[in-house]
Design an enzyme around this catalytic site. Structure first.
Site, PDB file in Angstrom:
ATOM      1  N   TYR A   1       0.846  -1.192   0.000  1.00 14.13           N
ATOM      2  CA  TYR A   1       0.000   0.000   0.000  1.00 14.13           C
ATOM      3  C   TYR A   1       0.884   1.245   0.000  1.00 14.13           C
ATOM      4  O   TYR A   1       1.853   1.299  -0.740  1.00 14.13           O
ATOM      5  CB  TYR A   1      -1.004  -0.052   1.164  1.00 14.13           C
ATOM      6  CG  TYR A   1      -2.270   0.696   0.827  1.00 14.13           C
ATOM      7  CD1 TYR A   1      -3.082   0.280  -0.227  1.00 14.13           C
ATOM      8  CD2 TYR A   1      -2.643   1.834   1.512  1.00 14.13           C
ATOM      9  CE1 TYR A   1      -4.222   0.978  -0.581  1.00 14.13           C
ATOM     10  CE2 TYR A   1      -3.791   2.531   1.174  1.00 14.13           C
ATOM     11  CZ  TYR A   1      -4.571   2.110   0.115  1.00 14.13           C
ATOM     12  OH  TYR A   1      -5.697   2.802  -0.242  1.00 14.13           O
TER      13      TYR A   1
ATOM     14  N   GLU B   1     -13.952   4.118  -2.072  1.00 12.20           N
ATOM     15  CA  GLU B   1     -12.536   4.469  -1.906  1.00 12.20           C
ATOM     16  C   GLU B   1     -12.118   5.518  -2.940  1.00 12.20           C
ATOM     17  O   GLU B   1     -12.308   5.333  -4.148  1.00 12.20           O
ATOM     18  CB  GLU B   1     -11.681   3.208  -2.072  1.00 12.20           C
ATOM     19  CG  GLU B   1     -10.206   3.414  -1.830  1.00 12.20           C
ATOM     20  CD  GLU B   1      -9.862   3.555  -0.364  1.00 12.20           C
ATOM     21  OE1 GLU B   1      -8.942   4.327  -0.057  1.00 12.20           O
ATOM     22  OE2 GLU B   1     -10.493   2.892   0.470  1.00 12.20           O
ATOM     23  N   ASP B   2     -11.546   6.618  -2.465  1.00 14.68           N
ATOM     24  CA  ASP B   2     -10.929   7.639  -3.314  1.00 14.68           C
ATOM     25  C   ASP B   2     -11.870   8.212  -4.380  1.00 14.68           C
ATOM     26  O   ASP B   2     -11.473   8.415  -5.534  1.00 14.68           O
ATOM     27  CB  ASP B   2      -9.649   7.087  -3.950  1.00 14.68           C
ATOM     28  CG  ASP B   2      -8.510   6.998  -2.935  1.00 14.68           C
ATOM     29  OD1 ASP B   2      -8.742   7.377  -1.780  1.00 14.68           O
ATOM     30  OD2 ASP B   2      -7.413   6.544  -3.291  1.00 14.68           O
TER      31      ASP B   2
ATOM     32  N   ASN C   1      -1.076  11.344   1.685  1.00 16.34           N
ATOM     33  CA  ASN C   1      -0.355  10.280   0.986  1.00 16.34           C
ATOM     34  C   ASN C   1      -0.257  10.595  -0.497  1.00 16.34           C
ATOM     35  O   ASN C   1      -1.113  11.312  -1.033  1.00 16.34           O
ATOM     36  CB  ASN C   1      -1.097   8.942   1.154  1.00 16.34           C
ATOM     37  CG  ASN C   1      -0.915   8.363   2.533  1.00 16.34           C
ATOM     38  OD1 ASN C   1       0.161   8.424   3.099  1.00 16.34           O
ATOM     39  ND2 ASN C   1      -1.975   7.777   3.076  1.00 16.34           N
TER      40      ASN C   1
ATOM     41  N   ASP D   1     -14.129   4.975   3.196  1.00 12.74           N
ATOM     42  CA  ASP D   1     -12.871   4.855   3.913  1.00 12.74           C
ATOM     43  C   ASP D   1     -12.256   6.213   4.203  1.00 12.74           C
ATOM     44  O   ASP D   1     -11.717   6.446   5.279  1.00 12.74           O
ATOM     45  CB  ASP D   1     -11.910   4.007   3.079  1.00 12.74           C
ATOM     46  CG  ASP D   1     -10.710   3.549   3.873  1.00 12.74           C
ATOM     47  OD1 ASP D   1     -10.848   3.324   5.074  1.00 12.74           O
ATOM     48  OD2 ASP D   1      -9.626   3.418   3.290  1.00 12.74           O
ATOM     49  N   ASP D   2     -12.342   7.128   3.247  1.00 15.00           N
ATOM     50  CA  ASP D   2     -11.691   8.422   3.399  1.00 15.00           C
ATOM     51  C   ASP D   2     -12.408   9.307   4.411  1.00 15.00           C
ATOM     52  O   ASP D   2     -11.770  10.099   5.105  1.00 15.00           O
ATOM     53  CB  ASP D   2     -11.616   9.120   2.032  1.00 15.00           C
ATOM     54  CG  ASP D   2     -10.975   8.229   0.986  1.00 15.00           C
ATOM     55  OD1 ASP D   2      -9.766   7.977   1.084  1.00 15.00           O
ATOM     56  OD2 ASP D   2     -11.688   7.744   0.091  1.00 15.00           O
TER      57      ASP D   2
ATOM     58  N   ARG E   1      -9.933  10.702  -7.264  1.00 15.02           N
ATOM     59  CA  ARG E   1      -9.079  11.350  -6.253  1.00 15.02           C
ATOM     60  C   ARG E   1      -8.209  10.286  -5.596  1.00 15.02           C
ATOM     61  O   ARG E   1      -8.426   9.902  -4.461  1.00 15.02           O
ATOM     62  CB  ARG E   1      -9.943  12.066  -5.213  1.00 15.02           C
ATOM     63  CG  ARG E   1      -9.169  12.997  -4.294  1.00 15.02           C
ATOM     64  CD  ARG E   1      -9.877  13.207  -2.974  1.00 15.02           C
ATOM     65  NE  ARG E   1     -10.106  11.964  -2.250  1.00 15.02           N
ATOM     66  CZ  ARG E   1      -9.208  11.400  -1.442  1.00 15.02           C
ATOM     67  NH1 ARG E   1      -8.018  11.927  -1.279  1.00 15.02           N
ATOM     68  NH2 ARG E   1      -9.497  10.273  -0.813  1.00 15.02           N
TER      69      ARG E   1
ATOM     70  N   LYS F   1      -5.780  -2.350  -1.149  1.00 15.54           N
ATOM     71  CA  LYS F   1      -6.581  -2.307   0.076  1.00 15.54           C
ATOM     72  C   LYS F   1      -7.123  -3.684   0.435  1.00 15.54           C
ATOM     73  O   LYS F   1      -7.117  -4.083   1.606  1.00 15.54           O
ATOM     74  CB  LYS F   1      -7.723  -1.290  -0.106  1.00 15.54           C
ATOM     75  CG  LYS F   1      -8.537  -1.008   1.150  1.00 15.54           C
ATOM     76  CD  LYS F   1      -7.695  -0.492   2.294  1.00 15.54           C
ATOM     77  CE  LYS F   1      -7.007   0.810   2.023  1.00 15.54           C
ATOM     78  NZ  LYS F   1      -7.846   1.986   2.074  1.00 15.54           N
TER      79      LYS F   1
END
Length: 381
Positions: free
Chosen positions: A24, A167-168, A334, A190-191, A77, A95
């Protein structure tokens, strides 16, 4: 992983601390950037805008039938790297490797999915090796209808208990999708939620080192997107629960800075809806350094979720150290290149007094004869 999946997970589980940065962050960010040129075969399922009306059929093509968890992205993103289109597949794949290595979920029960609606990244659109749709992103009703069909098909194919992790996704879709489907599907973002839970745990643990209770802190965020507002809200809720005071009151201890400066009440007319709870009464402040120094704020905790590297400058860290015996500095963006500051910078500029954690790992730091080993607050988020 492609040649011997059992051996891959044996190696990962036995050497998890060493290999997580490879599986990751930060390596997964570089992998996504280069995904088109290193692509050898699909490790997850791609659902294209051109398959609208046939998504259930596409899901049924996946060879594994007993799926328990799906991690899905549309690649808009990716980490702090922006719109990587369908090259964002590296994120769901990486993930879900953690679901197996750390959570014990069978690899066959995990399904990485990338929804390909195009990309607004001109560099990718001009790249002959880009593997996704070469068109600008679908938006509005066309996008909403595709996601609605996807969410309906997932439940129809895998049942009511299928876990879907968003996710993202970009801010403008992430909050809407979570609000729309949280009452009808087993979902989480998750974010917004996962990161918040891990960061709250880090803040609670660090508070013990600082000799403070959660309610004693004043928080200042650089970044007011999904991660920033998600963390802020969970901290406010925990403070409210502990102090038995309304969450509207505990929010006043939390300040956010976005690209236009401190979020204050005079900006309410132009703010996105998820920023409105953080628009406090205060005169406008443009720069982060000024917000750190401002007498009415004087944060004890500085949290970076901006996705912009090196924004916790020497002056900012020194100001935090002037105001606090042990400032808590969390540079969470990140991958490593986007981190607001490095571990070495945080310890050196605070003269070894900072409590530091980051989103991507940093090596131990030697300062004045002492070794500092920093935490990784976002290790699994």
């Amino acid at each position: 992983m492609e040649r011997n999946e059992r051996l891959f997970y044996k190696l990962l589980i036995d050497n998890v601390e060493e290999l997580l940065p490879v599986v990751y962050t930060p390596v997964v960010g570089e992998a996504c950037q280069k995904y088109g040129s290193i692509f050898r075969g699909p490790q997850g399922l791609y659902i294209s805008l051109k398959e609208k009306g046939r998504i259930l059929e596409v899901l049924r093509n996946w060879p594994e039938k007993a799926i328990q968890v799906i991690v899905v992205t549309d690649g808009e993103r990716i980490l702090g790297l922006g719109d990587l289109g369908c090259q964002g597949m590296g994120i769901p794949v990486g993930k879900l490797s953690l679901y197996t290595a750390l959570g014990g979920v069978r690899p066959s029960a995990c399904l990485p999915i990338t929804i390909d609606v195009g990309t607004n990244n001109k560099k990718l659109l001009d790249d002959e090796f880009y593997i996704g749709l070469k068109q600008n992103r679908a938006t509005g009703q066309e996008y909403a209808e595709l996601l609605e069909e996807f969410m309906t098909a997932v439940k129809q194919n895998y049942g009511e208990k299928i876990l879907i992790q968003f996710e993202d996704f970009a801010n403008h879709n992430a909050f809407d999708l979570l609000a729309k489907y949280r009452t009808t599907h087993l979902v989480f973002n998750d974010d917004i939620q996962g990161t918040a839970a891990v960061v709250l745990a880090g803040v609670v643990s660090a508070s013990k080192l600082m000799g403070k209770d959660l309610a004693d802190h004043t928080f200042l965020f650089l970044g007011a997107g999904e991660a920033g507002t998600g963390i802020a809200e969970l901290i406010a809720l925990e403070m409210s629960k502990r102090a038995k005071t309304p969450v509207e009151e505990t929010r006043k201890k939390i300040w956010l800075v976005d690209s236009k400066g401190l979020i204050v009440s005079s900006r309410k007319e132009s703010l996105q809806h998820f920023k409105l709870p953080w628009a406090h009464e205060h005169e406008p402040v443009r720069e982060l350094l000024d917000a750190v120094k401002w007498q009415e704020i004087k944060p004890s905790v500085l949290i970076g979720t901006s996705g912009v590297g090196r924004t916790f400058t020497k002056e900012v860290v020194e100001a935090m150290a002037t105001n606090n015996e042990k400032p808590l500095i969390l540079a969470l963006s990140n991958p490593t290149s986007q981190s607001e500051c490095t571990a070495e910078e945080a310890y050196t500029w605070s003269e070894g007094r900072a409590i530091f954690a980051s989103g991507s790992p940093f090596p131990p730091v030697e300062y004045n004869g002492k070794t500092y080993v920093s935490g990784q607050v976002q290790l699994y988020t």
